[in-house]
Design a protein around this motif. Structure first.
Motif, PDB file in Angstrom:
ATOM      1  N   PHE A 298       0.830  -1.202   0.000  1.00 60.30           N
ATOM      2  CA  PHE A 298       0.000   0.000   0.000  1.00 60.30           C
ATOM      3  C   PHE A 298       0.869   1.259   0.000  1.00 60.30           C
ATOM      4  O   PHE A 298       0.594   2.211  -0.748  1.00 60.30           O
ATOM      5  N   ALA A 299       1.912   1.286   0.839  1.00 62.47           N
ATOM      6  CA  ALA A 299       2.766   2.472   0.932  1.00 62.47           C
ATOM      7  C   ALA A 299       3.452   2.758  -0.397  1.00 62.47           C
ATOM      8  O   ALA A 299       3.536   3.921  -0.826  1.00 62.47           O
ATOM      9  N   VAL A 300       3.919   1.720  -1.085  1.00 63.72           N
ATOM     10  CA  VAL A 300       4.615   1.921  -2.364  1.00 63.72           C
ATOM     11  C   VAL A 300       3.661   2.488  -3.410  1.00 63.72           C
ATOM     12  O   VAL A 300       3.965   3.479  -4.090  1.00 63.72           O
ATOM     13  N   PHE A 301       2.475   1.880  -3.529  1.00 67.08           N
ATOM     14  CA  PHE A 301       1.520   2.357  -4.531  1.00 67.08           C
ATOM     15  C   PHE A 301       0.977   3.735  -4.178  1.00 67.08           C
ATOM     16  O   PHE A 301       0.739   4.561  -5.076  1.00 67.08           O
ATOM     17  N   TYR A 302       0.793   3.997  -2.891  1.00 62.50           N
ATOM     18  CA  TYR A 302       0.280   5.304  -2.475  1.00 62.50           C
ATOM     19  C   TYR A 302       1.286   6.402  -2.776  1.00 62.50           C
ATOM     20  O   TYR A 302       0.922   7.478  -3.282  1.00 62.50           O
ATOM     21  N   ARG A 303       2.566   6.154  -2.490  1.00 62.16           N
ATOM     22  CA  ARG A 303       3.580   7.162  -2.783  1.00 62.16           C
ATOM     23  C   ARG A 303       3.720   7.380  -4.286  1.00 62.16           C
ATOM     24  O   ARG A 303       3.941   8.500  -4.748  1.00 62.16           O
ATOM     25  N   ARG A 304       3.596   6.319  -5.068  1.00 62.77           N
ATOM     26  CA  ARG A 304       3.659   6.477  -6.519  1.00 62.77           C
ATOM     27  C   ARG A 304       2.478   7.299  -7.026  1.00 62.77           C
ATOM     28  O   ARG A 304       2.640   8.140  -7.921  1.00 62.77           O
ATOM     29  N   LEU A 305       1.296   7.080  -6.441  1.00 67.05           N
ATOM     30  CA  LEU A 305       0.130   7.855  -6.828  1.00 67.05           C
ATOM     31  C   LEU A 305       0.319   9.328  -6.511  1.00 67.05           C
ATOM     32  O   LEU A 305       0.002  10.202  -7.331  1.00 67.05           O
ATOM     33  N   LEU A 306       0.854   9.621  -5.340  1.00 66.81           N
ATOM     34  CA  LEU A 306       1.104  11.012  -4.971  1.00 66.81           C
ATOM     35  C   LEU A 306       2.146  11.649  -5.893  1.00 66.81           C
ATOM     36  O   LEU A 306       2.012  12.817  -6.272  1.00 66.81           O
ATOM     37  N   THR A 307       3.162  10.879  -6.245  1.00 67.50           N
ATOM     38  CA  THR A 307       4.193  11.410  -7.150  1.00 67.50           C
ATOM     39  C   THR A 307       3.606  11.750  -8.510  1.00 67.50           C
ATOM     40  O   THR A 307       3.923  12.782  -9.112  1.00 67.50           O
ATOM     41  N   ARG A 308       2.739  10.879  -9.009  1.00 66.80           N
ATOM     42  CA  ARG A 308       2.098  11.145 -10.301  1.00 66.80           C
ATOM     43  C   ARG A 308       1.200  12.365 -10.228  1.00 66.80           C
ATOM     44  O   ARG A 308       1.159  13.184 -11.165  1.00 66.80           O
ATOM     45  N   GLN A 309       0.462  12.524  -9.122  1.00 66.44           N
ATOM     46  CA  GLN A 309      -0.401  13.695  -8.976  1.00 66.44           C
ATOM     47  C   GLN A 309       0.418  14.978  -8.917  1.00 66.44           C
ATOM     48  O   GLN A 309       0.039  15.995  -9.510  1.00 66.44           O
ATOM     49  N   GLU A 310       1.533  14.940  -8.205  1.00 70.39           N
ATOM     50  CA  GLU A 310       2.392  16.124  -8.128  1.00 70.39           C
ATOM     51  C   GLU A 310       2.975  16.467  -9.497  1.00 70.39           C
ATOM     52  O   GLU A 310       3.066  17.640  -9.877  1.00 70.39           O
ATOM     53  N   ALA A 311       3.364  15.424 -10.248  1.00 68.48           N
ATOM     54  CA  ALA A 311       3.914  15.661 -11.571  1.00 68.48           C
ATOM     55  C   ALA A 311       2.854  16.222 -12.520  1.00 68.48           C
ATOM     56  O   ALA A 311       3.145  17.051 -13.386  1.00 68.48           O
ATOM     57  N   ALA A 312       1.587  15.773 -12.369  1.00 69.63           N
ATOM     58  CA  ALA A 312       0.518  16.243 -13.235  1.00 69.63           C
ATOM     59  C   ALA A 312       0.145  17.693 -12.955  1.00 69.63           C
ATOM     60  O   ALA A 312      -0.334  18.399 -13.864  1.00 69.63           O
ATOM     61  N   THR A 313       0.349  18.160 -11.726  1.00 69.90           N
ATOM     62  CA  THR A 313      -0.031  19.532 -11.378  1.00 69.90           C
ATOM     63  C   THR A 313       1.068  20.542 -11.697  1.00 69.90           C
ATOM     64  O   THR A 313       0.838  21.746 -11.583  1.00 69.90           O
ATOM     65  N   ARG A 314       2.248  20.074 -12.059  1.00 68.91           N
ATOM     66  CA  ARG A 314       3.347  21.013 -12.372  1.00 68.91           C
ATOM     67  C   ARG A 314       3.230  21.561 -13.787  1.00 68.91           C
ATOM     68  O   ARG A 314       2.696  20.943 -14.666  1.00 68.91           O
TER      69      ARG A 314
END
Length: 314
Positions: A298-314
């Motif tokens: 869960f932690a690995v997939f959750y952090r990857r999801l957050l990273t993708r969201q941060e990249a999409a908002t830049r």
């Protein structure tokens, strides 16, 4: 390999003082975390129980007779032969999701209120942090007394208005509701403090600029406040999931021996295997490793999801 060894030697010779300062922490972690974890992994591949582990009785030492069984324990659990793993997993996931959702929603609401300039704001902060300051086992036992069917405060209030007493800790469904209520009461202060810190780190100029552009309060909350809270929210939600998934004391101390199989979460059942009845150390270790694996995934997939969201908002 030689290159890695060379780099380590060079780092040690250059930064020996840093290695010396870190060494005590590494030793403590190895003793308190590394060895128990390794021992648990090993036991999960055996059939160790109370009858076949090594023990000393008086001057006599009885050697261990448990055997290596490979992945049999994991197969029994994951294939459903062991019992009710998937029903307990479902309830554990629902328990975690409902608690973390309520923690975050109530914590966000209280943080928004305390972030405003109101009278006695400091007093309100202290009062709302009190549940977090009280030790969890003390708060849980206090709630257990309030949920008591005969002498509890809640049933006394119900009888005052003409209603029948409720067996809060006897019915499986009410056990779950009671446990969620207690855990939410314990967890909201931490979430509130963390989110309040995140709110105060958002530059006031952003809200002022949005207000000057004609943004409504909801639009400012949606497009300024929530994006500004994303780093804090990501961290506290991850911590909340890990803590709640393993929240042993609330389930065990609130419901105790009266916990039905429907009300147990994975970690309380793992404890029961190891310390109640015929102690099944291998089964308990298997549950512990499965819990660790689920949280790591869960932690690995959750952090990857957050990273993708941060990249999409830049």
């Amino acid at each position: 390999m030689a290159t890695v060894v060379t780099r380590i030697r060079r780092s040690f010779s250059t930064h020996w003082y840093a290695w010396a300062m870190v060494l005590p922490v590494v030793i403590v972690l190895a003793v308190l975390v590394g060895y128990p974890l390794g021992r648990g992994v090993y036991l999960s591949f055996t059939d160790a129980n109370e009858a076949n582990v090594g023990r000393t009785i008086g001057v006599n030492h009885i050697p261990a007779t448990y055997q290596f069984v490979g992945l049999d324990n994991y197969w029994k659990v994951l294939s459903g032969q062991e019992g009710h793993f998937y029903s307990r997993l479902t309830w554990t996931v629902l328990w975690t999701a409902s608690c973390v959702l309520l923690h975050y929603a109530l914590g966000l609401g209280l943080a928004l209120l305390l972030n405003r300039k109101v009278r006695f704001r400091a007093l309100y902060r202290v009062l709302l942090i009190l549940p977090w300051a009280v030790p969890a086992f003390v708060a849980t036992f206090s709630w257990r007394l309030m949920f008591n069917e005969k002498y509890g405060v809640l049933n006394a209030l119900l009888t005052q208005v003409g209603m029948d007493p409720v067996d809060w800790l006897g019915d499986a469904t009410l056990q779950k509701v009671s446990a969620v209520a207690v855990n939410v009461w314990l967890g909201v202060p931490f979430m509130m403090v963390a989110i309040l810190g995140g709110l105060q780190s958002i530059p006031a100029e952003l809200h002022e600029a949005a207000e000057m552009d004609g943004a409504s309060p909801w639009q400012r909350f949606r497009h300024v406040t929530l994006p500004g809270l994303r780093p804090v929210s990501g961290t506290v939600i991850l911590l909340g999931v890990i803590w709640t998934f393993n929240m042993f004391q609330v389930i065990y101390l609130l419901i105790g021996q009266g916990a039905s199989s429907e009300s147990e979460i994975l970690v309380t059942y793992s404890y029961r295997l190891a310390f109640q009845g015929v102690r099944d150390y291998a089964g308990s270790a298997t549950y512990g490793i499965l819990i660790l694996s689920l949280l790591l995934v869960f932690a690995v997939f959750y952090r990857r999801l957050l990273t993708r969201q941060e990249a999409a908002t830049r």
